[in-house]
Design an enzyme around this catalytic site. Structure first.
Site: not given
Ligand code: GBH
Length: 472
Positions: A298, A300, A125, A377, A170, A82
Site C-alpha cells: 500500500n 500513498y 483490516h 492500495e 497495514e 480486495r
Molecule cells: C490505508 O491506510 C488504509 O489501509 C485504508 O483503510 C485507508 O482508508 C486508506 O489507506 C486511506 O487513508 O505518521 O506514523 O502516524 C492509510 C495509510 C499510513 C497514512 C500511515 C498515514 C501515517 C503514519 N497511512 N500514515 S504515522
C-alpha cells in the site's frame, strides 16, 4: 508516462486490475445478524475520537447492497476485488463462531465468482472484536492465537472458493497509530503496548500463514504500507539519522522479520527503552519468517524527514480532533516532517508518483527473496463536486491514479515483478478517524440516499483496463 503510452503499455500476462475496500469502512450492519462491537464501533462512541462524531453503524450499507456493488465492479471491468472479513462479525465475542456472519461473506464470494471477479480476501483490516480488546487486545500475546482460530473459521466456510488470502492490512497503523498515537482504535497512548501489538500481529501473521498453508490455501501474503522516508537535507547527519529511524519504524520493522527472520539491529537499539527485545520468545522469529506467495504494497505518498524541530509543521496528521496527541514514532519522538514543494491531496499527503517507482525498486534491491508484488492500495482523497448532470469530474483523482499506474509500469520496465494494482477505494467510505469527511472512492456515494455514481476517475480507470485487454 503519458496516457497514450500508458494505454499502449504491455502489462505482464495475468496482471490483475482491482479495487479495494475494508469491512468496517463500508459494510454498516454493525449490530445485525449477530455482529458485535469491534474496537472501531467502541472508539466511535468516545467523544471527539472521530471527526464529525461519525460512526460505522450504516457506513455505505454494503452489507445490503453488495449485489449492486459487484455489478459496479463488473461494469468497471475489474479482475479482482480486495475486501476484508470482519472478525467481530465472524467471531463476535472472540469465542464462538457466528454462522450468520460468515454466510454474508459466502454470498459475497459467490456473487464475485459469478461475475468472474477474483475474491482477494484480507483477514484483518483493523476491526478487532471489542471483547478481545477488553482482554488486553493486541498488546496481549493470546490475541495472536485467537487470530489463528478466526482464520480457521473463515477458511472453513470460504476455503473451497477463495484462493488468495492476506493475513493483515497495514499492521503499522493498527499497532502504532492505534496503541501509541491513540488516533485510531483502540485509542491507547502506550508506546510499550504498541510495540507489543506490533510483535503479536507479526506472530499472528506467521502462525496463521502456516495454518492456512497446512489447510491447502493456494496463495498467502500480507499487505504492508510502505513509505519512502526521504532525508530533508541529504547532507545533514541529523536528518539522515531521522530518516533512517523512520525507515526502520515504518518499513523495515515489518519487512525484515517477515522476509529475513529478524528485526533490524538499529531499530532494536532505537526502541530499547520500550521493551521489544524482551517480548520476543524463542521460536517467534522462525514462526514469523514463513514463506509468502506475494507481498501487498500500500503506497500513498513519501515523507520528508528531519531530526530538527520544525515550528508550525506537525507530523503527518491522522486526525485533527483528538488531542492531546501522543506520538506514533516510538523511540524517535523528536522527528519532524517538513513540507516540500509538492501538490497535496485533501489528506495533506504529497503527490509524487516517482516515489512509488523508487519504492518498488528499493524492495527489489534490498530483499533477495522478495515474492511477487501487488499494489494492494493506492489512491487519493479530494473534495469532489457533483456536476449539474450528476457526474463527478474528479480530474485530480483520475490524474493521481493514472500517474501512479504509470510509475508501476516504469518499475516493471526496471525489472520489478509487480503483478497487480488495486485502487483505493471502490467506494467513498468511512475514512477512520476522519469519518465520512474524506472521499477516496472512484465511485461516489451519496450519504443521504446511498446512491452510487461512477466518478470520472472510475471511468478513466475502466478505460485503461479495457485498453490493456485489447493489447493482451
Ligand atoms: C490505508 O491506510 C488504509 O489501509 C485504508 O483503510 C485507508 O482508508 C486508506 O489507506 C486511506 O487513508 O505518521 O506514523 O502516524 C492509510 C495509510 C499510513 C497514512 C500511515 C498515514 C501515517 C503514519 N497511512 N500514515 S504515522
Amino acid at each position: 508516462m503519458s496516457i497514450n503510452k500508458l494505454h499502449d503499455f504491455s502489462w505482464p500476462s495475468g496482471f490483475l486490475w482491482g479495487s479495494a475496500t475494508a469491512a468496517a469502512q463500508i459494510e454498516g450492519a454493525a449490530h445485525l445478524d449477530g455482529k458485535e462491537d469491534s474496537i472501531w464501533d467502541a472508539f466511535a462512541r468516545v467523544p471527539n475520537a472521530i471527526a464529525g462524531g461519525d460512526h460505522l453503524e450504516v457506513a455505505v450499507d454494503h452489507y445490503h447492497r453488495y449485489t449492486e456493488d459487484v455489478g459496479i465492479m463488473k461494469n468497471l471491468g475489474l479482475d479482482s476485488y480486495r475486501f476484508s472479513t470482519s472478525w467481530a462479525r465472524v467471531v463476535p465475542g472472540g469465542g464462538s463462531v457466528n454462522a450468520k456472519g460468515l454466510d454474508f461473506y459466502s454470498r459475497l464470494v459467490d456473487e464475485l465468482l459469478e461475475a468472474n471477479i477474483l475474491p482477494w480476501l484480507t483477514l484483518y483490516h483493523w476491526d478487532l472484536p471489542q471483547a478481545l480488546e477488553e482482554r488486553g487486545g493486541w498488546a496481549h500475546r493470546d490475541t495472536a492465537y485467537r487470530f489463528v482460530e478466526y482464520a480457521q473459521a473463515v477458511h472453513g466456510v470460504l476455503g473451497d472458493r477463495v484462493t488468495h488470502w492476506t493475513t493483515f492490512n497495514e499492521p503499522l497503523c493498527s499497532s502504532l497509530i492505534g496503541y501509541a498515537a491513540g488516533e485510531h482504535a483502540p485509542g491507547r497512548r502506550e508506546p510499550r503496548a504498541a510495540l507489543a501489538a506490533m510483535h503479536h500481529q507479526h506472530l499472528a501473521h506467521g502462525l496463521a500463514t502456516s495454518e492456512l498453508r497446512g489447510l491447502g490455501v493456494e496463495k498467502i501474503g500480507i499487505t504492508l504500507n510502505l513509505t519512502n522516508a526521504v532525508p530533508n537535507d541529504p547532507n545533514d547527519p541529523v536528518d539522515l539519522d531521522a530518516a533512517r529511524r523512520i525507515d526502520a519504524l515504518w518499513n523495515r520493522m515489518y519487512l525484515d522479520p517477515i522476509l529475513r527472520g529478524s528485526y533490524p539491529a538499529d531499530l532494536l537499539e532505537d526502541v530499547k527503552e520500550y521493551g521489544l527485545a524482551e517480548l520476543i520468545k524463542p521460536g517467534d522469529l522462525a514462526a514469523i519468517h514463513q514463506p509468502i506467495d506475494f507481498l501487498g504494497v500500500n503506497h500513498y505518498h513519501d515523507d520528508s524527514v528531519s531530526g530538527h524541530p520544525v515550528s508550525a509543521q506537525a507530523a503527518p496528521a491522522v486526525v485533527p480532533t483528538n488531542s492531546p496527541k501522543s506520538s506514533p514514532f516510538v523511540g524517535s519522538e523528536h522527528v519532524s516532517f517538513p513540507a516540500r514543494d509538492l501538490p497535496l491531496t485533501a489528506m495533506g499527503w504529497e503527490v509524487n508518483p516517482a516515489g512509488l517507482r523508487t519504492l518498488l525498486n528499493r524492495l527489489k534491491a534490498d530483499y533477495s527473496n522478495l515474492p511477487p508484488l501487488y499494489i494492494t492500495e493506492n489512491g487519493a482523497a479530494y473534495e469532489d463536486t457533483v456536476e449539474a448532470d450528476g457526474s463527478v469530474a474528479d480530474n485530480e483523482r483520475a490524474a493521481y491514479i493514472l500517474d501512479h499506474i504509470g510509475a508501476v509500469a516504469e518499475a516493471i520496465e526496471d525489472g520489478v515483478d509487480v503483478r497487480g494494482y488495486f485502487v483505493w477505494s471502490l467506494l467513498d467510505n468511512f475514512e477512520w478517524a476522519w469519518g465520512y469527511a474524506k472521499r477516496f472512492g472512484i465511485v461516489r456515494v451519496d450519504y443521504d440516499t446511498q446512491e452510487r455514481t461512477i466518478k470520472d476517475s472510475g471511468l478513466a480507470y475502466g478505460k485503461l483496463i479495457a485498453a490493456s485487454r485489447t493489447l493482451a
